[in-house]
Design an enzyme around this catalytic site. Structure first.
Site, PDB file in Angstrom:
ATOM      1  N   LYS A  77       0.835  -1.204   0.000  1.00  0.00           N
ATOM      2  CA  LYS A  77       0.000   0.000   0.000  1.00  0.00           C
ATOM      3  C   LYS A  77       0.869   1.253   0.000  1.00  0.00           C
ATOM      4  O   LYS A  77       1.894   1.314   0.692  1.00  0.00           O
ATOM      5  CB  LYS A  77      -0.905  -0.031   1.236  1.00  0.00           C
ATOM      6  CG  LYS A  77      -1.894   1.124   1.346  1.00  0.00           C
ATOM      7  CD  LYS A  77      -2.733   0.955   2.597  1.00  0.00           C
ATOM      8  CE  LYS A  77      -3.740   2.082   2.777  1.00  0.00           C
ATOM      9  NZ  LYS A  77      -4.574   1.873   3.991  1.00  0.00           N
ATOM     10  N   SER A 146      -9.294   2.183   3.024  1.00  0.00           N
ATOM     11  CA  SER A 146      -8.335   2.870   2.176  1.00  0.00           C
ATOM     12  C   SER A 146      -7.330   1.926   1.501  1.00  0.00           C
ATOM     13  O   SER A 146      -6.576   2.351   0.612  1.00  0.00           O
ATOM     14  CB  SER A 146      -7.562   3.903   3.008  1.00  0.00           C
ATOM     15  OG  SER A 146      -6.850   3.282   4.076  1.00  0.00           O
ATOM     16  N   SER A 170     -10.063  -0.081   7.254  1.00  0.00           N
ATOM     17  CA  SER A 170      -9.430   0.005   5.929  1.00  0.00           C
ATOM     18  C   SER A 170      -8.835  -1.288   5.395  1.00  0.00           C
ATOM     19  O   SER A 170      -8.378  -1.323   4.251  1.00  0.00           O
ATOM     20  CB  SER A 170      -8.336   1.081   5.951  1.00  0.00           C
ATOM     21  OG  SER A 170      -8.911   2.362   6.102  1.00  0.00           O
TER      22      SER A 170
END
Length: 429
Positions: A77, A146, A170
């Site tokens: 990420k 996210s 997330s």
């Protein structure tokens, strides 16, 4: 959607590579082929370099990369630093930004022989303003956030596993939306060194993977430990935890959870219901206020020097922290600390809790990424969770549940989750 070439599980891949039946280069090429075919549509990857990827895989095949994750392709990420690629935090403020170092989870993965595929898209500063990623199961729907790129890359066969982060929900939400497993470890089990933090006492590094075994192999692997499945005849006690948040779950989501629990009960699991004590209901409210205050603190530099390039949504969220003074903030932190001390009471007579994971299926459109609410309490309490897709909704996209375990009992929770995934059944992306 054309189905990706089926990759083996991590444990199977490692066995086959050790026996000379599979090469790390083959795994890398399978993932690269999928990136080439689909990333323009899914937009999971923010950056990758095929030459660099192939070089790492060849090192693994030559025996120069060894360890419990040798040759396993993983993605990261884009709030997690990598020496090989820019770390942009999903913001134009940091376009092209290079830190020159690997975050701890990246360095440890590489130390165990894993092959870094590249950086995957994140929402802005790991909050709720989405990036460009689309849901690979239906490109017109959100992948969640996210950790959007992490979930999408794994679901679409562009990586075998991906590191993500969770401040509220997330990891949990994108896992379910994209039909993969999301494992949020106990707070602190995976170091946050080299991670862009938003709420330092909540931010947790975890993984998105195709199944529980792969998630466990990755996190335990960076600690030098192999995951062992529970015996096939294991029987566990589950507590379905009722709370005020259930009112937001769609009837389909609730039915999927109840049906799954029913199948587990028929398979020999002991299942009971319990209500969340009032003191923990208060913490659900506190959690969002803590994030707003912490975000305003953590992003003070960006807020003061480059506010015009922050999204209106993030600006509004930080504004929610302006009215919280230091005594109120510390009082909330004290309640959270007390809640962590008292969390053991939630597990009286059970081995794990069952809780909703999302309101329902992934929402249509890309401007919103769904509510993170169902991860709020468990992230604040530092408890490990595993999100599992267990059914499909009327729109054809996954519905899921999350299992919640005692702090520090991650291996036990992963064994329960793996066993429940087999006994209760589920869906593949």
């Amino acid at each position: 959607m054309e189905q990706p070439t089926r990759l083996p599980g991590i444990a199977q891949a490692l066995r086959r590579m050790e026996a000379g039946e599979l090469r790390a280069r083959e795994l890398a090429e399978t993932c690269l082929a999928r990136i080439d075919a689909r990333n323009a549509d899914v937009q999971a990857y923010a950056a990758y370099d095929a030459t660099r990827i192939r070089a790492q895989a060849d090192e693994a095949d030559a025996g120069r990369r060894r360890g419990l994750l040798r040759g396993i392709p993983f993605a990261v990420k884009d709030v997690i630093q990598s020496a090989d690629y820019p770390t942009t935090y999903g913001s134009p403020i940091y376009a092209g930004h290079r830190t020159g170092r690997d975050a701890a989870c990246v360095a440890l993965s590489r130390e165990q022989g894993a092959v870094l595929m590249g950086k995957v898209v994140t929402s802005e500063f790991a909050t709720q303003t989405p990036g460009l990623t689309r849901n690979p199961l239906n490109l017109a729907h959100t992948p969640g956030g996210s950790s959007s790129g992490s979930a999408a890359a794994v679901a679409d066969g562009m990586a075998m596993v991906a590191w993500g982060t969770q401040t509220t929900g997330s990891i949990t939400r994108p896992a379910i939306y994209c039909g993969v497993v999301g494992y949020k470890p106990s707070f602190g089990l995976v170091s946050t060194a080299g991670v862009g933090l938003l709420s330092p006492l909540q931010d947790t590094v975890g993984v998105l993977a195709r199944d529980v075994g792969d998630a466990a192999a990755t996190v335990m692997g960076i600690h030098g430990r192999r995951f062992e499945s529970a015996p096939a005849d294991s029987r566990y006690r589950l507590g379905v935890c009722l709370s005020s948040q259930w009112q937001y779950a769609s009837p389909e989501a609730v039915q999927a959870l109840q049906s799954w629990v029913g199948r587990l009960a028929a398979a020999g699991f002991a299942v009971r219901q319990r209500s969340l004590p009032a003191e923990f209901e208060t913490l659900i409210v506190d959690q969002g206020r803590l994030v707003a205050y912490d975000a305003r603190q953590a992003l003070a530099h960006e807020r003061c020097t480059d506010a015009s390039r922050l999204s209106p949504r993030l600006t509004e969220r930080m504004a929610g922290g302006e009215g919280i003074d230091m005594p109120a903030y510390l009082a909330m932190q004290q309640r959270a600390a007390l809640g962590r001390c008292r969390a053991e009471m939630l597990f009286d007579g059970v081995d794990a809790l069952v809780y909703p994971a999302t309101d329902g299926e992934a929402e249509a459109g890309l401007t919103n990424s769904g509510s993170p609410r169902y991860g709020a309490l468990w992230t604040l309490l530092h408890l490990p969770t595993v999100a599992l897709p267990v059914a499909r909704g009327s729109g054809g996209l996954p519905l899921g549940v999350q299992l919640v375990g005692r702090y520090g009992k991650d291996e036990a929770l992963l064994q329960i989750a793996e066993h429940a995934a087999v006994r209760g059944g589920g869906v593949e992306g």
